[in-house]
Design an enzyme around this catalytic site. Structure first.
Site, PDB file in Angstrom:
ATOM      1  N   ASP A 268      -1.131   3.280  -9.402  1.00  0.00           N
ATOM      2  CA  ASP A 268      -2.357   2.643  -8.896  1.00  0.00           C
ATOM      3  C   ASP A 268      -3.515   2.932  -9.847  1.00  0.00           C
ATOM      4  O   ASP A 268      -3.645   4.067 -10.340  1.00  0.00           O
ATOM      5  CB  ASP A 268      -2.729   3.239  -7.527  1.00  0.00           C
ATOM      6  CG  ASP A 268      -2.146   2.436  -6.371  1.00  0.00           C
ATOM      7  OD1 ASP A 268      -1.325   1.549  -6.626  1.00  0.00           O
ATOM      8  OD2 ASP A 268      -2.528   2.713  -5.215  1.00  0.00           O
TER       9      ASP A 268
ATOM     10  N   GLY B   7      -9.620  -8.173 -10.462  1.00  0.00           N
ATOM     11  CA  GLY B   7     -10.932  -8.287  -9.798  1.00  0.00           C
ATOM     12  C   GLY B   7     -11.761  -7.048 -10.064  1.00  0.00           C
ATOM     13  O   GLY B   7     -11.750  -6.485 -11.167  1.00  0.00           O
TER      14      GLY B   7
ATOM     15  N   PRO C  13       0.574  11.749   0.357  1.00  0.00           N
ATOM     16  CA  PRO C  13      -0.156  12.941   0.819  1.00  0.00           C
ATOM     17  C   PRO C  13      -0.589  12.854   2.279  1.00  0.00           C
ATOM     18  O   PRO C  13      -0.879  13.874   2.907  1.00  0.00           O
ATOM     19  CB  PRO C  13      -1.389  12.966  -0.097  1.00  0.00           C
ATOM     20  CG  PRO C  13      -1.591  11.539  -0.508  1.00  0.00           C
ATOM     21  CD  PRO C  13      -0.216  10.952  -0.608  1.00  0.00           C
ATOM     22  N   GLY C  14      -0.611  11.624   2.799  1.00  0.00           N
ATOM     23  CA  GLY C  14      -1.148  11.462   4.161  1.00  0.00           C
ATOM     24  C   GLY C  14      -0.162  11.788   5.271  1.00  0.00           C
ATOM     25  O   GLY C  14      -0.579  11.953   6.429  1.00  0.00           O
ATOM     26  N   TYR C  15       1.114  11.877   4.952  1.00  0.00           N
ATOM     27  CA  TYR C  15       2.100  11.984   6.047  1.00  0.00           C
ATOM     28  C   TYR C  15       3.126  13.092   5.873  1.00  0.00           C
ATOM     29  O   TYR C  15       4.045  13.212   6.660  1.00  0.00           O
ATOM     30  CB  TYR C  15       2.856  10.635   6.184  1.00  0.00           C
ATOM     31  CG  TYR C  15       1.931   9.463   6.361  1.00  0.00           C
ATOM     32  CD1 TYR C  15       1.441   9.127   7.629  1.00  0.00           C
ATOM     33  CD2 TYR C  15       1.509   8.710   5.271  1.00  0.00           C
ATOM     34  CE1 TYR C  15       0.557   8.070   7.789  1.00  0.00           C
ATOM     35  CE2 TYR C  15       0.626   7.655   5.427  1.00  0.00           C
ATOM     36  CZ  TYR C  15       0.156   7.335   6.681  1.00  0.00           C
ATOM     37  OH  TYR C  15      -0.719   6.292   6.840  1.00  0.00           O
TER      38      TYR C  15
ATOM     39  N   TYR D 264     -11.322  -4.096  -9.351  1.00  0.00           N
ATOM     40  CA  TYR D 264     -10.587  -2.858  -9.639  1.00  0.00           C
ATOM     41  C   TYR D 264     -10.615  -2.497 -11.117  1.00  0.00           C
ATOM     42  O   TYR D 264     -10.213  -1.416 -11.499  1.00  0.00           O
ATOM     43  CB  TYR D 264      -9.142  -2.957  -9.135  1.00  0.00           C
ATOM     44  CG  TYR D 264      -8.988  -2.645  -7.662  1.00  0.00           C
ATOM     45  CD1 TYR D 264      -9.637  -3.411  -6.706  1.00  0.00           C
ATOM     46  CD2 TYR D 264      -8.205  -1.581  -7.213  1.00  0.00           C
ATOM     47  CE1 TYR D 264      -9.505  -3.139  -5.351  1.00  0.00           C
ATOM     48  CE2 TYR D 264      -8.067  -1.303  -5.864  1.00  0.00           C
ATOM     49  CZ  TYR D 264      -8.718  -2.085  -4.938  1.00  0.00           C
ATOM     50  OH  TYR D 264      -8.586  -1.801  -3.603  1.00  0.00           O
TER      51      TYR D 264
ATOM     52  N   GLU E 217       4.685  -1.312  -0.524  1.00  0.00           N
ATOM     53  CA  GLU E 217       4.940   0.093  -0.171  1.00  0.00           C
ATOM     54  C   GLU E 217       5.997   0.178   0.942  1.00  0.00           C
ATOM     55  O   GLU E 217       6.856   1.062   0.933  1.00  0.00           O
ATOM     56  CB  GLU E 217       3.637   0.765   0.273  1.00  0.00           C
ATOM     57  CG  GLU E 217       3.779   2.243   0.563  1.00  0.00           C
ATOM     58  CD  GLU E 217       2.432   2.906   0.812  1.00  0.00           C
ATOM     59  OE1 GLU E 217       1.821   3.393  -0.145  1.00  0.00           O
ATOM     60  OE2 GLU E 217       1.982   2.927   1.982  1.00  0.00           O
TER      61      GLU E 217
HETATM   62  C1  UD2 Z   1      -1.814   1.929  -0.702  1.00  0.00           C
HETATM   63  C2  UD2 Z   1      -0.971   2.314  -1.897  1.00  0.00           C
HETATM   64  C3  UD2 Z   1      -0.840   1.121  -2.815  1.00  0.00           C
HETATM   65  C4  UD2 Z   1      -0.226  -0.044  -2.082  1.00  0.00           C
HETATM   66  C5  UD2 Z   1      -1.038  -0.356  -0.846  1.00  0.00           C
HETATM   67  C6  UD2 Z   1      -0.344  -1.353   0.044  1.00  0.00           C
HETATM   68  C7  UD2 Z   1      -1.075   4.652  -2.572  1.00  0.00           C
HETATM   69  C8  UD2 Z   1      -1.954   5.717  -3.074  1.00  0.00           C
HETATM   70  N1  UD2 Z   1      -1.627   3.437  -2.538  1.00  0.00           N
HETATM   71  O1  UD2 Z   1      -3.130   1.860  -1.251  1.00  0.00           O
HETATM   72  O2  UD2 Z   1      -0.056   1.428  -3.944  1.00  0.00           O
HETATM   73  O3  UD2 Z   1       1.122   0.248  -1.775  1.00  0.00           O
HETATM   74  O4  UD2 Z   1      -1.267   0.797  -0.047  1.00  0.00           O
HETATM   75  O5  UD2 Z   1      -0.525  -2.641  -0.410  1.00  0.00           O
HETATM   76  O6  UD2 Z   1       0.055   4.867  -2.303  1.00  0.00           O
HETATM   77  N2  UD2 Z   1      -5.313  -3.977  -6.850  1.00  0.00           N
HETATM   78  C9  UD2 Z   1      -6.163  -4.655  -7.761  1.00  0.00           C
HETATM   79  N3  UD2 Z   1      -7.140  -5.450  -7.235  1.00  0.00           N
HETATM   80  C10 UD2 Z   1      -7.358  -5.608  -5.904  1.00  0.00           C
HETATM   81  C11 UD2 Z   1      -6.513  -4.917  -5.020  1.00  0.00           C
HETATM   82  C12 UD2 Z   1      -5.514  -4.101  -5.521  1.00  0.00           C
HETATM   83  O7  UD2 Z   1      -6.004  -4.543  -8.957  1.00  0.00           O
HETATM   84  O8  UD2 Z   1      -8.293  -6.350  -5.529  1.00  0.00           O
HETATM   85  C13 UD2 Z   1      -4.236  -3.129  -7.401  1.00  0.00           C
HETATM   86  C14 UD2 Z   1      -4.785  -1.836  -7.988  1.00  0.00           C
HETATM   87  O9  UD2 Z   1      -3.943  -1.429  -9.044  1.00  0.00           O
HETATM   88  C15 UD2 Z   1      -4.674  -0.874  -6.827  1.00  0.00           C
HETATM   89  C16 UD2 Z   1      -3.381  -1.334  -6.173  1.00  0.00           C
HETATM   90  O10 UD2 Z   1      -3.351  -2.756  -6.346  1.00  0.00           O
HETATM   91  O11 UD2 Z   1      -4.637   0.456  -7.286  1.00  0.00           O
HETATM   92  C17 UD2 Z   1      -3.210  -0.991  -4.688  1.00  0.00           C
HETATM   93  O12 UD2 Z   1      -4.284  -1.507  -3.951  1.00  0.00           O
HETATM   94  P1  UD2 Z   1      -5.236  -0.535  -3.104  1.00  0.00           P
HETATM   95  O13 UD2 Z   1      -5.531   0.661  -3.922  1.00  0.00           O
HETATM   96  O14 UD2 Z   1      -6.383  -1.304  -2.588  1.00  0.00           O
HETATM   97  O15 UD2 Z   1      -4.277  -0.170  -1.925  1.00  0.00           O
HETATM   98  P2  UD2 Z   1      -4.408   1.068  -0.903  1.00  0.00           P
HETATM   99  O16 UD2 Z   1      -5.574   1.927  -1.245  1.00  0.00           O
HETATM  100  O17 UD2 Z   1      -4.327   0.563   0.476  1.00  0.00           O
END
Ligand code: UD2
Length: 335
Positions: free
Chosen positions: A192, A105, A215-217, A107, A284
């Site tokens: 990611d 999408g 890094p958050g915890y 991303y 995660e």
């Molecule tokens: C955290 C974690 C992530 C994942 C998530 C829980 C870190 C820094 N990030 O980030 O790895 O464990 O929590 O689900 O530890 N993605 C897409 N399209 C989308 C949504 C996600 O390609 O519409 C992929 C993309 O590679 C992204 C990854 O999934 O980097 C994780 O999604 P996020 O970055 O939205 O998740 P986030 O920020 O909550």
């Protein structure tokens, strides 16, 4: 007499044939076990003779951070390793590294920065294959890559739930390893996409099973870690348990180890889903419960996945990789 000669000749021929088959069989199993030994790069650290580098000390070093876990795995911080020495050791092994990154999408917009900065900082000078999974293959940017490095794009379906996109990564990583990487790659890192590299990420991060501290915890008590807390989930971590809180956004290790991790997390995630449970932080959470039992052999400090919106803490001397600031409402398919 000629009849006897003929008999002897055919016996000799038959014996030669059997010996030939036996030789091929033994040679093959020897070379394939040899291969798995060669693939066990993690175990032999052979430095080139006469390599000059700074004398190591066991009385001076970082004292502001913990550099070893209670199960004696190194915690990698700036100042705890010598990059020249490590690169020289791993250069001789001719290792190859796979990276998986998902850009589904919107991303896809993060991919260019991710790839360009990876060229500048991630295993520079090593064989790196980046596997991009996307539903928009036509939008994958052209990025000039150094010799020995390449990009492989695979199409994946889009989804209208970000939770599913994030969680399905384990399944796709498992299948990628089974179908394409066995015997071709030594190590794999799963990262990611909404992140970029700012500093060296190299051979110091290699290990059997590698986790990155979130890094958050990392300054918090374990009671504050956002583990899955419902006992019904297979990602459950009980109060009083858990070592660190690890990132879902970066993990890796030897191919076989990451395969086991991905396969286990996928199967636990799917078993939960069949019972109507989705862990608090999807894959995660499953990764964290896996690592609680299967201790990582190397732990990377939060230098290896910082968050751009966070001010840098004094113990973090360098930020190597960090999550960019993003507007979730704008980029995710659902809230
Ligand atoms: C955290 C974690 C992530 C994942 C998530 C829980 C870190 C820094 N990030 O980030 O790895 O464990 O929590 O689900 O530890 N993605 C897409 N399209 C989308 C949504 C996600 O390609 O519409 C992929 C993309 O590679 C992204 C990854 O999934 O980097 C994780 O999604 P996020 O970055 O939205 O998740 P986030 O920020 O909550």
């Amino acid at each position: 007499m000629p009849f006897l000669n003929c008999k002897i000749l055919s016996t000799i021929l038959m014996l030669t044939l059997i010996l030939g088959v036996l030789y091929c069989y033994i040679f093959q199993s020897y070379s394939s076990s040899g291969k798995s030994l060669v693939r066990g790069h993690d175990f032999n650290l052979v430095a080139p003779n006469h390599l000059q580098y700074k004398q190591p000390s066991i009385i001076h070093g970082r004292t502001d951070v913990v550099t070893v876990t209670p199960w004696l795995a190194p915690v990698v911080w700036e100042g705890t390793f010598n990059p020249v020495l490590l690169d020289s050791i791993y250069k001789q092994k001719n290792i190859s590294i796979a990276v998986t990154v998902f850009a589904v999408g919107k991303y896809i917009m993060f991919l260019k920065n991710f790839l360009e900065t990876a060229e500048q900082h991630f295993f520079v000078g090593f064989k790196v294959h980046v596997y991009v999974f996307t539903d928009r293959p036509k939008e994958v940017p052209e990025v000039k890559m150094a010799a020995g490095r390449k990009l492989i794009v695979s199409s994946v379906p889009s989804s209208n739930r970000w939770q599913e996109i994030s969680a399905r990564r384990m399944e796709l990583i498992q299948i990628l390893i089974e179908e394409k990487l066995q015997n071709y790659t030594d190590y794999i890192f799963c990262l990611d996409v909404d992140s970029k590299f700012h500093g060296r990420w190299g051979t110091e991060s290699l290990g059997r099973l590698v986790a990155v501290i979130h890094p958050g915890y990392y300054r918090d008590d374990r009671s504050k870690f956002p583990y899955e807390r419902r006992p019904a989930s297979r990602a459950y971590v009980a109060p009083g348990e858990g070592d660190f809180y690890y990132c879902g956004g970066a993990f890796g290790g030897l191919l076989q180890e990451v395969h086991m991790l991905a396969k286990t997390c996928r199967s636990n995630f799917e078993a939960d889903a069949r019972e109507g449970i989705e862990a608090a932080w999807q894959e995660e959470s499953h990764l964290n419960s896996y690592m609680w039992v299967n201790k990582p052999s190397k732990v990377l400090s939060p230098e290896y996945l910082w968050q751009d919106f966070k001010a840098r803490n004094p113990e973090v001397h360098i930020i190597r990789f960090s999550g960019v600031v993003k507007n979730y409402a704008e980029i995710r398919p659902n809230v």
